[in-house]
Design an enzyme around this catalytic site. Structure first.
Site, PDB file in Angstrom:
ATOM      1  N   LYS A 234      27.609  -4.026  -3.762  1.00 37.65           N
ATOM      2  CA  LYS A 234      29.058  -3.800  -3.943  1.00 37.65           C
ATOM      3  C   LYS A 234      29.656  -3.157  -2.702  1.00 37.65           C
ATOM      4  CE  LYS A 234      28.318  -2.647  -8.814  1.00 37.65           C
ATOM      5  NZ  LYS A 234      28.355  -1.506  -9.737  1.00 37.65           N
TER       6      LYS A 234
ATOM      7  N   ARG B 206       0.814  -1.240   0.000  1.00 36.24           N
ATOM      8  CA  ARG B 206       0.000   0.000   0.000  1.00 36.24           C
ATOM      9  C   ARG B 206       0.831   1.266   0.000  1.00 36.24           C
ATOM     10  NH1 ARG B 206      -3.120  -3.842   1.749  1.00 36.24           N
ATOM     11  NH2 ARG B 206      -1.195  -4.515   2.696  1.00 36.24           N
ATOM     12  N   THR B 207       1.821   1.326   0.882  1.00 31.63           N
ATOM     13  CA  THR B 207       2.556   2.590   1.003  1.00 31.63           C
ATOM     14  C   THR B 207       3.313   2.861  -0.296  1.00 31.63           C
ATOM     15  OG1 THR B 207       2.759   2.152   3.350  1.00 31.63           O
ATOM     16  CG2 THR B 207       4.136   3.900   2.464  1.00 31.63           C
TER      17      THR B 207
ATOM     18  N   ARG C 286      11.563   3.596   2.800  1.00 36.79           N
ATOM     19  CA  ARG C 286      11.154   2.665   3.869  1.00 36.79           C
ATOM     20  C   ARG C 286      12.313   1.712   4.126  1.00 36.79           C
ATOM     21  NH1 ARG C 286       5.857  -1.086   4.181  1.00 36.79           N
ATOM     22  NH2 ARG C 286       5.084   0.909   4.910  1.00 36.79           N
TER      23      ARG C 286
ATOM     24  N   HIS D 265       5.888   5.552  11.354  1.00 37.47           N
ATOM     25  CA  HIS D 265       5.249   5.496  10.039  1.00 37.47           C
ATOM     26  C   HIS D 265       4.355   6.738   9.952  1.00 37.47           C
ATOM     27  CE1 HIS D 265       3.788   4.070   6.342  1.00 37.47           C
ATOM     28  NE2 HIS D 265       3.403   2.852   6.659  1.00 37.47           N
TER      29      HIS D 265
HETATM   30  N1  ASP Z   1       1.523  -1.662   6.561  1.00 38.54           N
HETATM   31  C1  ASP Z   1       1.786  -1.222   7.919  1.00 38.54           C
HETATM   32  C2  ASP Z   1       3.265  -1.007   8.130  1.00 38.54           C
HETATM   33  O1  ASP Z   1       4.005  -0.989   7.180  1.00 38.54           O
HETATM   34  C3  ASP Z   1       1.183  -2.111   8.926  1.00 38.54           C
HETATM   35  C4  ASP Z   1       1.704  -3.518   9.005  1.00 38.54           C
HETATM   36  O2  ASP Z   1       2.571  -3.926   8.217  1.00 38.54           O
HETATM   37  O3  ASP Z   1       1.236  -4.224   9.890  1.00 38.54           O
HETATM   38  O4  ASP Z   1       3.693  -0.809   9.246  1.00 38.54           O
END
Ligand code: ASP
Length: 343
Positions: free
Chosen positions: A94, A65-66, A115, A148
């Site tokens: 590398k 999703r993100t 991320r 997050h």
């Molecule tokens: N998608 C959310 C996260 O990246 C929640 C989860 O993974 O539980 O933290």
């Protein structure tokens, strides 16, 4: 979050620094852009805003999703995107350092959305940007077990929108349930609660996955009342929102979650009747067994809307970072009104 001037966004690292005016503005902006995007003319006008801008999506930690919502949010504004999702395809194999990788990304793009499995890396990237001649904003799209922030923003939008005809988030009782210890979404969401009046939190978790002390110390310091329990049934009748999370098994070091009776920390057709008729059920997703798919049919389940809200909130965040608020306001004033949206 670091804003270089009141009400402006630059790096988005954690939930510190988001005050109520900024949150309200982001929520309003989110609704405005989604309305503009409903007509072809509106969607084209949005895409014409940032055709010269480029974004790097650096997601070595898994994401559905993100990643997709940021990717599409960029495209909605005409931003072109590059991505690294598998570090095995980058010079990290590398031996290139994290700092050098980030600096390299910054040479080619205008914003880095990232991320990582490590906590603190987005902050480290932002600190590096602040030292180099051509800095770009860093957006934390999830850092380890810790933060997050953009999820917390879309959660705030979902709560505000769901309670729009009942005074918004102010005065609501919000339960957060599941793996509160290792769930970064609930940690970040707690960090924004100080902006709302009369909110009470109920933290529902197995003892092994109770909320960490740093968050509780912060809640106490901010005067946000909260209680902790492992008995969902006791609290279901009194809450306005149930924010469900999954057990974060990927962080197990000694199989902490194996064999745990997680059934008590789930919502299903058996305990759903205990929930108030106008309460809402949220989940950052992905879900495990903690929400029975049969619950999806219940009008109180808003997690699929929450997911979609994420894309629009991320458009709003990018609008703020690129300081396009005035252009958005001008578009909203000139384009014909969009058809109504119930989501
Ligand atoms: N998608 C959310 C996260 O990246 C929640 C989860 O993974 O539980 O933290």
């Amino acid at each position: 979050m670091r804003s270089d001037m009141a009400g402006r966004l630059y790096h988005v690292i954690d939930t510190r620094g988001f005050d109520r005016p900024l949150l309200d503005e982001l929520c309003e902006l989110t609704t405005t852009v989604r309305n503009i995007a409903k007509t072809v003319a509106g969607a084209q006008a949005l895409q014409a805003l940032l055709p010269h801008a480029r974004a790097m999506l650096y997601f070595p930690q898994p994401s559905t999703r993100t990643f997709l919502s940021f990717n599409n949010a960029c495209h909605i504004l005409g931003i072109r995107t590059s991505e690294i999702r598998d570090p095995a395809t980058s010079s990290e194999v590398k031996g290139e350092s994290f700092d050098d990788s980030i600096r390299t990304f910054s040479s080619y793009v205008d914003v880095i959305i990232m991320r990582t499995p490590e906590a603190g890396y987005a902050a480290r990237a932002a600190a590096q940007m602040d030292r180099i001649p051509r800095p770009v904003p860093i957006v934390n799209a999830g850092s380890g077990k810790d933060q997050h922030p953009t999820q917390a923003l879309l959660d705030i939008y979902t709560l505000e929108r769901s309670f729009a005809d009942r005074g918004g988030i102010d005065g609501k009782v919000i339960a957060m349930m599941g793996d509160l210890k290792r769930g970064r979404t609930v940690r970040s969401l707690c960090g924004l609660m100080r902006n709302y009046r009369g909110v009470r939190l109920v933290l529902v978790a197995p003892a092994a996955f109770a909320m960490e002390d740093d968050v509780k110390v912060e809640l106490r310091a901010q005067g946000i009342p909260f209680t902790e329990t492992s008995r969902l049934a006791d609290v279901l009748p009194e809450i306005d929102a149930l924010y469900v999370t999954r057990i974060q098994t990927e962080w197990d070091t000694a199989e902490e979650s194996r064999g745990m009776d997680y059934a008590q920390f789930g919502i299903n057709l058996a305990n759903l009747p205990l929930l108030k008729h106008d309460a809402i059920i949220m989940h950052p997703l992905p879900r495990g067994p903690e929400i029975d798919p049969a619950v999806d049919e219940d009008p109180r389940a808003v997690y699929w809307r929450q997911e979609r809200n994420g894309m629009w909130m991320r458009v709003a965040i990018l609008v703020k970072i690129f300081r396009l608020e005035d252009r958005i306001a001008a578009l909203a004033a000139t384009l014909p009104p969009a058809p109504a949206d119930r989501a």
